[in-house]
Design an enzyme around this catalytic site. Structure first.
Site, PDB file in Angstrom:
ATOM      1  N   SER A 141      53.658 -41.726  36.791  1.00  0.00           N
ATOM      2  CA  SER A 141      53.803 -41.023  35.471  1.00  0.00           C
ATOM      3  C   SER A 141      53.908 -39.427  36.176  1.00  0.00           C
ATOM      4  O   SER A 141      53.178 -39.143  36.899  1.00  0.00           O
ATOM      5  CB  SER A 141      52.698 -40.829  34.495  1.00  0.00           C
ATOM      6  N   TYR A 154      44.877 -41.253  31.003  1.00  0.00           N
ATOM      7  CA  TYR A 154      45.979 -41.856  31.149  1.00  0.00           C
ATOM      8  C   TYR A 154      46.595 -41.237  32.459  1.00  0.00           C
ATOM      9  O   TYR A 154      46.975 -41.932  33.374  1.00  0.00           O
ATOM     10  CB  TYR A 154      47.076 -41.695  30.157  1.00  0.00           C
TER      11      TYR A 154
HETATM   12  N1  LIG Z   1      58.081 -43.918  28.428  1.00  0.00           N
HETATM   13  C1  LIG Z   1      58.081 -42.861  28.997  1.00  0.00           C
HETATM   14  O1  LIG Z   1      58.123 -41.719  28.712  1.00  0.00           O
HETATM   15  C2  LIG Z   1      57.087 -43.001  30.239  1.00  0.00           C
HETATM   16  C3  LIG Z   1      56.700 -41.963  31.187  1.00  0.00           C
HETATM   17  C4  LIG Z   1      55.969 -42.149  32.318  1.00  0.00           C
HETATM   18  C5  LIG Z   1      55.683 -43.227  32.599  1.00  0.00           C
HETATM   19  N2  LIG Z   1      55.806 -44.595  31.865  1.00  0.00           N
HETATM   20  C6  LIG Z   1      55.209 -45.767  32.213  1.00  0.00           C
HETATM   21  O2  LIG Z   1      56.412 -46.733  32.451  1.00  0.00           O
HETATM   22  C7  LIG Z   1      56.043 -47.807  31.897  1.00  0.00           C
HETATM   23  C8  LIG Z   1      56.820 -48.554  30.974  1.00  0.00           C
HETATM   24  O3  LIG Z   1      56.915 -47.747  29.964  1.00  0.00           O
HETATM   25  P1  LIG Z   1      57.620 -48.171  28.394  1.00  0.00           P
HETATM   26  O4  LIG Z   1      57.998 -46.731  27.987  1.00  0.00           O
HETATM   27  O5  LIG Z   1      58.765 -48.868  29.091  1.00  0.00           O
HETATM   28  O6  LIG Z   1      56.842 -48.628  27.635  1.00  0.00           O
HETATM   29  P2  LIG Z   1      56.964 -49.751  26.351  1.00  0.00           P
HETATM   30  O7  LIG Z   1      58.315 -49.503  25.947  1.00  0.00           O
HETATM   31  O8  LIG Z   1      55.979 -49.219  25.372  1.00  0.00           O
HETATM   32  O9  LIG Z   1      56.872 -51.249  26.840  1.00  0.00           O
HETATM   33  C9  LIG Z   1      55.559 -51.611  27.312  1.00  0.00           C
HETATM   34  C10 LIG Z   1      55.784 -52.829  27.875  1.00  0.00           C
HETATM   35  O10 LIG Z   1      54.602 -53.409  28.777  1.00  0.00           O
HETATM   36  C11 LIG Z   1      54.318 -54.509  28.297  1.00  0.00           C
HETATM   37  N3  LIG Z   1      52.752 -54.536  28.251  1.00  0.00           N
HETATM   38  C12 LIG Z   1      52.009 -53.687  27.966  1.00  0.00           C
HETATM   39  N4  LIG Z   1      50.772 -54.345  28.417  1.00  0.00           N
HETATM   40  C13 LIG Z   1      50.808 -55.258  28.994  1.00  0.00           C
HETATM   41  C14 LIG Z   1      49.885 -56.286  29.565  1.00  0.00           C
HETATM   42  N5  LIG Z   1      48.490 -56.024  29.361  1.00  0.00           N
HETATM   43  N6  LIG Z   1      50.375 -57.463  30.103  1.00  0.00           N
HETATM   44  C15 LIG Z   1      51.686 -57.634  30.059  1.00  0.00           C
HETATM   45  N7  LIG Z   1      52.578 -56.822  29.484  1.00  0.00           N
HETATM   46  C16 LIG Z   1      52.060 -55.681  29.020  1.00  0.00           C
HETATM   47  C17 LIG Z   1      54.797 -54.724  26.822  1.00  0.00           C
HETATM   48  O11 LIG Z   1      54.855 -56.243  26.487  1.00  0.00           O
HETATM   49  P3  LIG Z   1      55.196 -56.782  24.949  1.00  0.00           P
HETATM   50  O12 LIG Z   1      56.479 -56.265  24.576  1.00  0.00           O
HETATM   51  O13 LIG Z   1      54.821 -58.116  25.061  1.00  0.00           O
HETATM   52  O14 LIG Z   1      54.022 -55.914  24.283  1.00  0.00           O
HETATM   53  C18 LIG Z   1      56.292 -54.132  27.000  1.00  0.00           C
HETATM   54  O15 LIG Z   1      57.038 -54.844  27.597  1.00  0.00           O
HETATM   55  C19 LIG Z   1      54.586 -48.064  31.638  1.00  0.00           C
HETATM   56  O16 LIG Z   1      53.630 -48.184  32.876  1.00  0.00           O
HETATM   57  C20 LIG Z   1      54.392 -46.307  31.211  1.00  0.00           C
HETATM   58  O17 LIG Z   1      53.034 -45.954  31.365  1.00  0.00           O
HETATM   59  C21 LIG Z   1      56.611 -44.545  30.719  1.00  0.00           C
END
Ligand SMILES: NC(=O)c1ccc[n+]([C@@H]2O[C@H](COP(=O)([O-])OP(=O)(O)OC[C@H]3O[C@@H](n4cnc5c(N)ncnc54)[C@H](OP(=O)(O)O)[C@@H]3O)[C@@H](O)[C@H]2O)c1
Length: 246
Positions: A141, A154
């Site tokens: 991130s 985080y």
């Molecule tokens: N969105 C942003 O602005 C942003 C910015 C910086 C970094 N990130 C990072 O990018 C990554 C993806 O983020 P996103 O925004 O796409 O998240 P999201 O839309 O909230 O989706 C989270 C995903 O992770 C899965 N997950 C969470 N905990 C898990 C576990 N313990 N075991 C297996 N699967 C798990 C969820 O599965 P279920 O659907 O089954 O719950 C879902 O598929 C994350 O690592 C996040 O920290 C995101």
């Protein structure tokens, strides 16, 4: 080996950045393993969309914060595909709390889901890469480099991902397995759905490109790092933040 024969495992692929990455890799001919934790219907929908578009996809349930679950996942994928070429660690959770409300349970939740998960999947899947090696891409991130108020834990969990990325790249380099990370700024997913529009617009105005990211913006960077085009890049974290971070 052509992309058509490549196998990609994407955690967190039921939603958000992982879903967009799975779709992008499938569009380039990879067979994709869609890993989800709870949202089976969402994962099945991703699989159906990819198959409808002419690709290959299958859903697998696992908790990437649990060693036994990750090892069982790796065994299932080894049985199904025999080997893998790409691992994308997109599963993660976001939590923000002020210092006075930080406690060990919150720290553990953030570090188990965001950091320990990367260790567990890398350990379990590294043996499944073939002699030609492959690519691992982790989700960091921009906050790892520039934490904001209430994001200390985080941000630290993602800074640790950057260190794991560098360390595992050194260990896996001799097997031609590259390990990199992307570091997004606010991207339109469920994780950021709670950010009020006004704040969203303020942040967008602070990026040189004048907008926030869609999941596909991050997916394209992940696909590039996973591809042979960036075969000489390993151990790096790429800021995919539209130029926001200083
Ligand atoms: N969105 C942003 O602005 C942003 C910015 C910086 C970094 N990130 C990072 O990018 C990554 C993806 O983020 P996103 O925004 O796409 O998240 P999201 O839309 O909230 O989706 C989270 C995903 O992770 C899965 N997950 C969470 N905990 C898990 C576990 N313990 N075991 C297996 N699967 C798990 C969820 O599965 P279920 O659907 O089954 O719950 C879902 O598929 C994350 O690592 C996040 O920290 C995101």
């Amino acid at each position: 080996m052509t992309a058509a024969q490549k196998i990609a495992v994407i955690t967190g692929a039921s939603r958000g950045i992982g879903k967009a990455t799975a779709q992008a890799l499938a569009a380039r001919g990879h067979q994709v393993a869609i890993v989800f934790k709870q949202q089976r219907a969402a994962a099945d929908a991703v699989v159906a969309e990819i198959i409808a578009a002419g690709g290959h996809a299958e859903a697998f349930q696992a908790d990437v914060a649990d060693a036994g679950s990750v090892d069982a996942l790796a065994h299932a994928i080894a049985r199904r595909y025999g080997h893998i070429d790409v691992l994308v660690n997109s599963a993660g959770v976001y939590g923000a709390r002020p210092l006075a409300e930080l406690d060990p349970a919150f720290f553990t939740e953030q570090f188990h889901n965001n950091t320990l998960s990367v260790l567990l999947t890398t350990r379990a899947f590294a043996p499944l890469f073939g002699a030609a090696g492959g690519s691992i891409v982790n989700l960091s991130s921009n906050l790892a480099r520039a934490p904001q108020a209430e994001t200390a834990v985080y941000s630290a969990s993602k800074a640790a991902v950057d260190a794991l990325t560098r360390g595992f790249a050194i260990e896996l380099g001799p097997r031609q397995i590259r390990v990199n990370a992307v570091a997004p700024f606010i991207t339109r997913t469920d994780m950021t759905a709670g950010i009020p529009d006004e704040l969203r617009q303020q942040f967008a105005a602070q990026t040189p490109l004048g907008r926030l990211a869609e999941p596909q913006d991050i997916a394209r960077a992940i696909v590039a790092l996973a591809s042979d085009d960036l075969a000489w890049v390993t151990g790096r974290t790429l800021l995919t933040d539209g130029g926001f971070t200083d």
